[in-house]
Design a protein around this motif. Sequence first.
Motif, short mmCIF file in Angstrom:
data_model
loop_
_atom_site.label_atom_id
_atom_site.label_comp_id
_atom_site.label_asym_id
_atom_site.label_seq_id
_atom_site.Cartn_x
_atom_site.Cartn_y
_atom_site.Cartn_z
N PRO A 255 51.86 82.67 39.98
CA PRO A 255 52.68 81.47 40.18
C PRO A 255 51.85 80.25 40.57
O PRO A 255 52.20 79.12 40.23
N ILE A 256 50.73 80.48 41.26
CA ILE A 256 49.89 79.34 41.63
C ILE A 256 49.14 78.83 40.40
O ILE A 256 49.07 77.63 40.15
N LEU A 257 48.62 79.76 39.61
CA LEU A 257 47.91 79.34 38.39
C LEU A 257 48.83 78.52 37.49
O LEU A 257 48.42 77.56 36.85
N ASN A 258 50.10 78.90 37.48
CA ASN A 258 51.05 78.19 36.63
C ASN A 258 51.30 76.76 37.07
O ASN A 258 51.93 75.99 36.37
N LEU A 259 50.81 76.42 38.25
CA LEU A 259 50.97 75.03 38.71
C LEU A 259 49.80 74.14 38.27
O LEU A 259 49.80 72.95 38.53
N THR A 260 48.81 74.73 37.63
CA THR A 260 47.72 73.90 37.12
C THR A 260 48.17 73.25 35.80
O THR A 260 49.17 73.67 35.22
N ARG A 261 47.45 72.24 35.37
CA ARG A 261 47.89 71.52 34.16
C ARG A 261 48.08 72.50 33.01
O ARG A 261 47.23 73.35 32.76
N ARG A 262 49.19 72.36 32.29
CA ARG A 262 49.55 73.34 31.26
C ARG A 262 48.43 73.59 30.25
O ARG A 262 48.18 74.71 29.86
N ASP A 263 47.80 72.50 29.80
CA ASP A 263 46.82 72.71 28.73
C ASP A 263 45.38 72.79 29.25
O ASP A 263 44.44 72.65 28.49
N ALA A 264 45.21 73.04 30.54
CA ALA A 264 43.86 73.23 31.06
C ALA A 264 43.33 74.60 30.60
O ALA A 264 44.10 75.55 30.46
N ASP A 265 42.01 74.67 30.33
CA ASP A 265 41.42 75.98 30.01
C ASP A 265 41.33 76.79 31.29
O ASP A 265 40.96 76.27 32.32
N ARG A 266 41.65 78.08 31.18
CA ARG A 266 41.55 78.94 32.37
C ARG A 266 40.41 79.93 32.19
O ARG A 266 40.34 80.60 31.16
N ILE A 267 39.54 80.00 33.17
CA ILE A 267 38.44 80.96 33.08
C ILE A 267 38.51 81.90 34.28
O ILE A 267 38.47 81.46 35.43
N TYR A 268 38.63 83.19 33.98
CA TYR A 268 38.69 84.18 35.06
C TYR A 268 37.28 84.57 35.49
O TYR A 268 36.48 85.00 34.66
N VAL A 269 36.96 84.36 36.74
CA VAL A 269 35.61 84.73 37.20
C VAL A 269 35.74 85.70 38.37
O VAL A 269 34.90 85.76 39.25
N GLY A 270 36.84 86.43 38.35
CA GLY A 270 37.26 87.21 39.52
C GLY A 270 36.31 88.30 39.96
O GLY A 270 35.45 88.73 39.21
N LYS A 271 36.53 88.69 41.17
CA LYS A 271 35.72 89.77 41.71
C LYS A 271 36.64 90.81 42.31
O LYS A 271 37.60 90.49 42.96
N ARG A 272 36.31 92.04 42.06
CA ARG A 272 36.85 93.12 42.86
C ARG A 272 35.70 93.55 43.73
O ARG A 272 34.58 93.12 43.53
N ARG A 273 35.99 94.42 44.70
CA ARG A 273 34.93 94.89 45.55
C ARG A 273 33.75 95.37 44.71
O ARG A 273 33.89 96.18 43.82
N ALA A 274 32.59 94.84 44.97
CA ALA A 274 31.35 95.27 44.33
C ALA A 274 31.39 95.23 42.80
O ALA A 274 30.61 95.84 42.13
#
Length: 462
Positions: A255-274
């Motif tokens: 829901p938070i990501l959906n508040l960013t500009r609609r046509d912005a590029d989204r890049i996932y750089v996520g981390k899980r533990r280790a």
Amino acid sequence: MQNYPIFVDLKEQACLMVGGGPVALRKIRLMLSAGANITVVAPELCSDLEDEFGEQIVHHARKFEDSDIAGYRLITAATSDPDVNRRVSELAQSADIPVNVVDQPELCSFITPSIVDRSPVLIAISTGGDAPVLARMLRTKLEAFIPASYGKLAATMGKYRDALKKAVSEERDRRLFWEKVVQGPIAELFFSGQSAEAEKMLHKKIDNSSDEQQTLGEVWLIGAGPGDPDLLTFRALRLMQQADVVLYDRLVSEPILNLTRRDADRIYVGKRRADHAVPQGEINQLLVDLAKQGKSVVRLKGGDPFIFGRGGEEIELLAESGVPFQIVPGITAASGCATYAGIPLTHRDHAQSCVFVTGHLKDGSVDLNWNMLATPNQTVIIYMGLVGLPHICQKLIEHGVSPTMPIALVEQGTTQRQKVYTGQLDNMPDLIADQTVSAPTLIIIGSVVNLRNKLAWFSPES
Ligand code: SAH
């Protein structure tokens, strides 16, 4: 989404209104201002309708007949006779003509929203027919919030679109240009009623802009809070809506990501533990590279970027590379989870201090200052401590904390999936052993945990 929003061009289009009372009048007023050609079928018109628009509409003074629907682009029924309304709806729908029956959503193939009119700016609000009162309340808020001169600003921007297109060829650069206009002194001049002065300034700004001026972008490191989108700051939201690119990690909720500009590029750089989706060094470099391409880059982080968030590391390289940046603080998990679990972090009768530590395991153990953590009258908050929990509980007991000290685990705090587990140091590891508690989970240790019995207030739906 219950309905798909569209705006319809009704200029010179034949529209039928069945009914001639005050409700019809309201709809006719709007349709006429959109340029429609209106025919009204009704035995009689109310006097207001007659007086205001009698000259601008075609009136057939009789009851509705089935053949009336032929040839119209849009049909509205606003009679007080349910049978007539139903009949109009059936006929229109079988002829594939969009139809609205006022206040009867089940008979409509389209519904009309509440609107805020700052033409050419038009804001439509709909609750899909479920709560018109709520839509009207939102409209009132927006009416108060959006200066009347927005329309003038938009119209002037329209007037200069072509001139800017000639001066600046890149679409992105033009967008940046307009963003500066609507958030800067030119817009402020419009809002304060000095439109001639504002227009002069806009003209000059276009003359001075050219393709050669390569703009450097900017990076906004934004704390997105623990999960509930309502916990974002105004500043976070404003910047998120101007982003060209958004880099986000696992803790940032959908829901938070959906508040960013609609046509912005989204890049996932996520981390899980280790398990680093993108190594930290690469994230740092990516931020610099994107900004150097002139982009407005949002780096969204869960909670607060400066609390166990590596925010410091990410902006270090930006600072060294001369890339402009801003940092927006967010509500950290400790504060969000404790509040939504009804556990005050400090309390005059229980805790005069609270400490935030990371329980991240290194080589199978947690390296913390246990004596400091065992201090009485203190609340201990542990981030990233789920895997090390048995070890943490055991160490605290070894360092003199009572085995019956209350402890709470807050899983997915502040979201609709929040779960809170309470127990004491000597039984929590067993309590959670057979439950599937998963990350993100925050650990709160201290006698303040007992206050939850009285103060719990947040009950998620699921
Ligand atoms: N910068 C973040 C913390 C990142 S470390 C902040 O300020 O909140 C990641 C840890 O934060 C998780 O392992 C968990 O312990 C905690 N955390 C973050 N969001 C959480 C949430 N919604 N519910 C419970 N714990 C959360």
